[in-house]
Design a protein around this motif. Sequence first.
Motif, mmCIF file in Angstrom:
data_model
loop_
_atom_site.group_PDB
_atom_site.id
_atom_site.type_symbol
_atom_site.label_atom_id
_atom_site.label_comp_id
_atom_site.label_asym_id
_atom_site.label_seq_id
_atom_site.Cartn_x
_atom_site.Cartn_y
_atom_site.Cartn_z
ATOM 1 N N UNK A 68 0.810 -1.212 0.000
ATOM 2 C CA UNK A 68 0.000 0.000 0.000
ATOM 3 C C UNK A 68 0.845 1.266 0.000
ATOM 4 N N UNK A 69 2.001 1.214 0.642
ATOM 5 C CA UNK A 69 2.829 2.412 0.753
ATOM 6 C C UNK A 69 3.664 2.685 -0.499
ATOM 7 N N UNK A 70 3.772 1.695 -1.384
ATOM 8 C CA UNK A 70 4.612 1.825 -2.572
ATOM 9 C C UNK A 70 3.749 2.187 -3.776
ATOM 10 N N UNK A 71 3.901 3.431 -4.255
ATOM 11 C CA UNK A 71 3.114 3.892 -5.402
ATOM 12 C C UNK A 71 3.737 3.482 -6.726
ATOM 13 N N UNK A 72 5.056 3.533 -6.806
ATOM 14 C CA UNK A 72 5.758 3.227 -8.054
ATOM 15 C C UNK A 72 7.192 2.849 -7.725
ATOM 16 N N UNK A 73 7.716 1.843 -8.434
ATOM 17 C CA UNK A 73 9.111 1.433 -8.227
ATOM 18 C C UNK A 73 9.656 0.869 -9.528
ATOM 19 N N UNK A 74 10.800 1.386 -9.937
ATOM 20 C CA UNK A 74 11.419 0.924 -11.192
ATOM 21 C C UNK A 74 12.923 0.788 -11.013
#
Length: 208
Positions: A68-74
């Motif tokens: 839930x706390x992670x909106x975007x990760x690349x």
Amino acid sequence: EQVVPTTLYNKKQVNSMFAKASLGYGGYAFLDASVRKDYSSALFNNANGYIYPSLGASLIFSDLVKADWLSFAKARVGWAQVGSDLGANLINPAFPTYSGSYNGYGGKPIMWTKAQLVDDQISPAINSSTEFGLDLKMFNNRLGFSGTYYNETRENDIIPISVSAGSGYSTKLTNAGKSVRKGVELVLTANPFKTDSFDWNFSLNFAK
């Protein structure tokens, strides 16, 4: 004092071929590749073509990790080469002329050869760079982080070196240089306060 106009004409032609391919899988994994070949009139005919490719990959792992706390990760990685060659007219130099009052010639035109010799085995300088990166957006995009590590090597750098004056030249242009540049770039962004009428954003940058 009389103004004496001079004219300088340089011509250089580079013909190129370029190809690029992109692949994607599931909307979260991507691969990009390219290759380019240049043919330069500034190099000797027996070696006037040079190739430099690139390859890059990225993975949007926020689509795989449900948090839930992670909106975007690349995560991303890239490797590329870039070439550079000589300036115009260096392998076939013109003879400069001078018609002013010089060394007692009394205004008579004189002509001389240039003092720099070009190595007949000279090749383009090549920059090779590798990059690793991570991009994150958290807490509904209110907090962000971007980090990049890069390592760049320049090989076969084209530089002049001193030669014996008995050769008729003072310098020789050849491949004789190598340099390495590497570092880290970090960016932290935040949006600590946001309403319908006010939006406060700030960022911190670090580079080494």
